[in-house]
Design an enzyme around this catalytic site. Sequence first.
Site, PDB file in Angstrom:
ATOM      1  N   ALA A  25       2.359   9.308   6.590  1.00 52.97           N
ATOM      2  CA  ALA A  25       1.941   8.065   7.235  1.00 52.97           C
ATOM      3  C   ALA A  25       3.170   7.339   7.752  1.00 52.97           C
ATOM      4  O   ALA A  25       4.290   7.532   7.280  1.00 52.97           O
ATOM      5  CB  ALA A  25       1.175   7.173   6.258  1.00 52.97           C
ATOM      6  N   GLY A  27       4.296   3.314   8.632  1.00 52.11           N
ATOM      7  CA  GLY A  27       3.933   1.911   8.506  1.00 52.11           C
ATOM      8  C   GLY A  27       4.904   1.024   9.247  1.00 52.11           C
ATOM      9  O   GLY A  27       5.759   1.474  10.023  1.00 52.11           O
ATOM     10  N   THR A  31       8.478   5.139   6.945  1.00 51.53           N
ATOM     11  CA  THR A  31       7.661   6.334   7.163  1.00 51.53           C
ATOM     12  C   THR A  31       7.656   7.140   5.874  1.00 51.53           C
ATOM     13  O   THR A  31       8.699   7.300   5.235  1.00 51.53           O
ATOM     14  CB  THR A  31       8.216   7.181   8.308  1.00 51.53           C
ATOM     15  N   LYS A  47       9.975   8.071   1.043  1.00 51.05           N
ATOM     16  CA  LYS A  47       9.776   6.916   1.929  1.00 51.05           C
ATOM     17  C   LYS A  47      11.121   6.525   2.516  1.00 51.05           C
ATOM     18  O   LYS A  47      12.054   6.155   1.794  1.00 51.05           O
ATOM     19  CB  LYS A  47       9.162   5.745   1.160  1.00 51.05           C
ATOM     20  N   ASP A 141       2.698  -7.872  -1.302  1.00 56.21           N
ATOM     21  CA  ASP A 141       1.987  -7.174  -0.217  1.00 56.21           C
ATOM     22  C   ASP A 141       0.835  -6.354  -0.777  1.00 56.21           C
ATOM     23  O   ASP A 141       0.707  -5.158  -0.497  1.00 56.21           O
ATOM     24  CB  ASP A 141       2.958  -6.283   0.559  1.00 56.21           C
TER      25      ASP A 141
END
Length: 663
Positions: A25, A27, A31, A47, A141
């Site tokens: 994914a 974001g 990534t 990540k 978040d």
Amino acid sequence: MDIQVADSLLGTLVDGRYRIRGRVARGGMATVYTATDERLERTVALKIIHPTQARDPEFLERFTDEAKTIARLTHPNVVAVYDQGRHAGLPYLVMEFVRGHTLREVLAQRRRLNPGEALAILEQMLAAISAAHRAGLVHRDVKPENVLVAEAPSGGPGNLIDSVVKVADFGLARAVEASATDGDGGQLMATVAYVAPELVTDGRADPRSDVYSAGIVLFEMLTGRVPYDGAQPVEVAWQHVDRDVPAPSTLVPGIPAVVDELVARATRRDPQGRPTDAGAFLSEVQTARDDLGTANANTAVLRQVSARTVTIPRVTAPTAEPARPTWSRLPGQAEPPPSGRRRAPEPAYDDYDDDSAPGLRSKLGERYRTVMANPRGRMAVAASIVVLGLVFAISGWWWGMGRYTVAPQLASMTKAAAEQQATRGGFTIAYGEAQFDEKVDKDVVLSQQPAAAGRILKGGTITLVLSLGAERYTVPDVAGMTLQLATAELEERKLQIVKGPDRYDDNLPKGTVVATDPAADTETKPGDKVTVFVSKGTAPLSVPRVVGKNLNDARNELIALGLEPLISYKKSDQPRDTVTKQTPSDGAGVEPGAKIELEVSEGPPQVVVPRLIGLPCQQAVQQVQGMGLTPNPQLNPNGTVFAQQPNENTPVEPQSQVVLFCQ
């Protein structure tokens, strides 16, 4: 057909240890890739922060400090952090790879969850966040994208109540937020759909901010949507400050009041009114889940009684809910005791001389006979009956007709016009779940309940269903993903997947997606077909460049490599037998025996030699030059042409020589 650019990091060995295998994914801040830890031979999630986030040296220092703090946070519902470092100047985290789906993907498939499933997932989320709060960390978040739902260890696919839930990205938002605050005076980092009001107004966050975001996630799990939307993110953010989150039962009838109260408690605009941290909210969620289980047990008993005409003993306590695993209870919390059912109070009578029920009826009868024996008493009774009759008549008219009016026509109006029209009529507006419509623009009323001219209470509520406009989806960027992951991404957007022919690719490993047709970010309708091309790995042969070469040389070079040339002639300004185009182009990977199409020039158009005999020699020279031919005067250049070679009307190549015999 457009070709997507491959991710240059795929196949890279990071820090001499982590081999990047595929992209999971991408974001706003980083990534996520799947990688193989070649030292421990296990799959991990890697990540890597985007370059735009890593330009500030102070950010890199904060990110490293946060990574060390998160790595010390050990909890079964927290995604573990194994390592951190930098690759090509970009900070990265090595994390536990969770096989499952994000809560966002679960909601995209299921749309919404029942209260039992939603509370089961929320309990594990809060267990993870409360562990962070106890360690002094604030997530900042909390949203479905950061909640991973793994397959249940005791159940098959779809068993959400027993699924293992893990929360990711602890502290990452804090590091980015701190960096942004130093640079430009503050920046709201949390996703606006879940942001707490205090983050919008003054940028501060504490554990109660995570509680608010968790409450919004619970609202979305129950209703399938977030409470606020808007054209701009800032509009959505300020709605959290100015408006109270509606009760989920107003959008999905049947949600228990105890669940509505949980959402209301967690999403109060004043942080003082919320649970103090995730642990306190977890305690309330567990109590509510116990109450929800008790209500379900009582309902089952009532259904058994109504279905059978048998005498059963009086129920004094419902069946206790099964014991929960240790992760779902706070430290020191015991199993909830079974709650007993209270006995209904016995009927009581007023304090008459005789306090028994027969004595009460005797006293009332004696007073009635005394009143009716007096003419004035009889008139009072008659007047009372008339007054009561009028009251009942007026009340009946009011309850049956007087309090009603007709609903206005709001269908086909824009949202703003419908609200204005309803306000003028004194009505309240509520909104049902919006729907896609190919013919009706976004935010135009599709339908209303009650319908236009239908009966409605004065000042009552009219429920409107708005149009979402035409249903459209953009093709996601799936280059570098495995075919399975790419298929899931495309099907989530209601697209049909067509497997195209595999291609050789020097940058992407075998089995990963090379490109799609249409390309990424192309707008599509539900049901549109998307062709997916998968890499076959590095090609055994590379096509050479033969454009500009003579046909014989090009043919010999291709045949020597084991390739088969296919030749077709085209008109061209190039000399005859010159290769002007090749397919595939040079550098393309092919197998031995592949066909290479060559377009070859037929040569430039020929020129027809005119009749020059009888012309002055110099005039004939100029005419030949003007036609793109080369004159060659012989004998007397100042004489008259008496012969020519080639003869008149002969076609020749451009720049061919024309001999002029002059005397």
